[in-house]
Design an enzyme around this catalytic site. Structure first.
Site: not given
Ligand code: F3S
Length: 284
Positions: A12, A129, A167, A195, A223-224
């Protein structure tokens, strides 16, 4: 054979930015020792490659306190304010690759707790986080992940409460937990800080899997988010395979199929995705 690669496969924005930052520091700081506070991503290949370039992983706060020189890179998950203080006290150079979406949550929590609100983080208390976000509050924080925790949450009536989210938390579950808390007689301010990158990747993976004969999901076994992608794809396409690298691909599975879809978890580097894509494209 037709190959359909999901556009959202792999890193991402925040993870790409953090990984690029480390490689950039390797180029720029030839005379300084470089550290990352925690592995920069959950991908053994990348961490190994960085180690070969001299980048060391600091695992604990105690280890950090032993350092007296060098560059410390903060990963996309972010850290608590306390860690920045240690970096400053130790005279270490800090390169901050915290994802801006996470940074925004830090600012909200700092401000709202300063204004007297009790902070609730919807998320997993063990996730770095969430621990980082918690460390920006001026007052104790409540972390809620389950229905039971939401039901049992109790504060005096009219307490000012600010709810934020990890997020990567599931939106429907977030909504459900917020509903439970909102029914109580508090003065609640909800900030949806989920996010969209994870959701977009999952929706696209499902759309691709719906239309192909075979689906390949690439990512670290631990990796979940890749495991979740695999489940989503498998429910749309029975012939879905989970691989870590090209070596895991069983060629017999791809014989006599017309369309293959490919997606990858958030910690899968683009060179691994490309390698798999090119192999399938040119060998079948
Ligand atoms: Fe990636 Fe940042 Fe969203 S690390 S998952 S773009 S909060």
């Amino acid at each position: 054979m037709e190959v359909r690669l999901a556009k959202t496969a792999g890193f991402c924005f925040g993870v790409k930015r953090a990984v690029d930052t480390v490689y950039q520091q390797v180029e720029e700081c030839k005379n300084e020792k470089i550290y990352t506070y925690g592995p920069i991503i959950h991908n053994e290949e990348v961490v190994k490659d960085l180690r070969s370039k001299g980048v060391e992983v600091i695992e604990t706060e105690e280890e950090l306190k032993q350092l007296t020189s060098g560059v410390v890179i903060i990963r996309s998950h972010g850290v608590s304010k306390h860690i920045y203080n240690i970096l400053e006290d130790q005279g270490l150079k800090c390169v901050d690759a915290t994802c801006p979406f996470v940074k925004k949550i830090h600012r909200i929590v700092e401000k709202e707790s300063g204004d007297g609100a009790h902070i609730i983080i919807i998320g997993d208390e063990k996730h770095p986080e969430v621990q980082g976000i918690q460390g920006w509050s001026h007052t104790p924080v409540t972390i809620i992940k389950t229905e039971e925790q939401a039901v049992n949450f109790k504060m005096p009536e009219n307490t000012k409460i600010c709810i934020v989210s990890q997020t990567t938390f599931n939106y429907n579950k977030f909504k459900y937990l917020v509903e439970i808390i909102s029914k109580k007689k508090y003065n609640v301010n909800v900030l949806n800080t989920i996010c969209s990158a994870t959701k977009e990747r999952q929706t696209e993976a499902q759309n691709v899997a719906d239309e192909v004969d075979v689906m390949i999901v690439i990512g670290d076994k631990h990796s979940s988010n890749t495991q979740k992608l695999f489940e989503i794809c498998r429910s749309a396409c029975a012939d879905t395979y989970y691989i870590q690298t090209l070596d895991d691909l069983n060629m017999n599975q791809l014989k006599s199929v017309k369309t293959v879809g490919i997606t990858a978890g958030a910690s899968t580097p683009s060179n691994i995705i490309e390698e798999v894509q090119n192999y399938v494209r040119f060998n079948f």
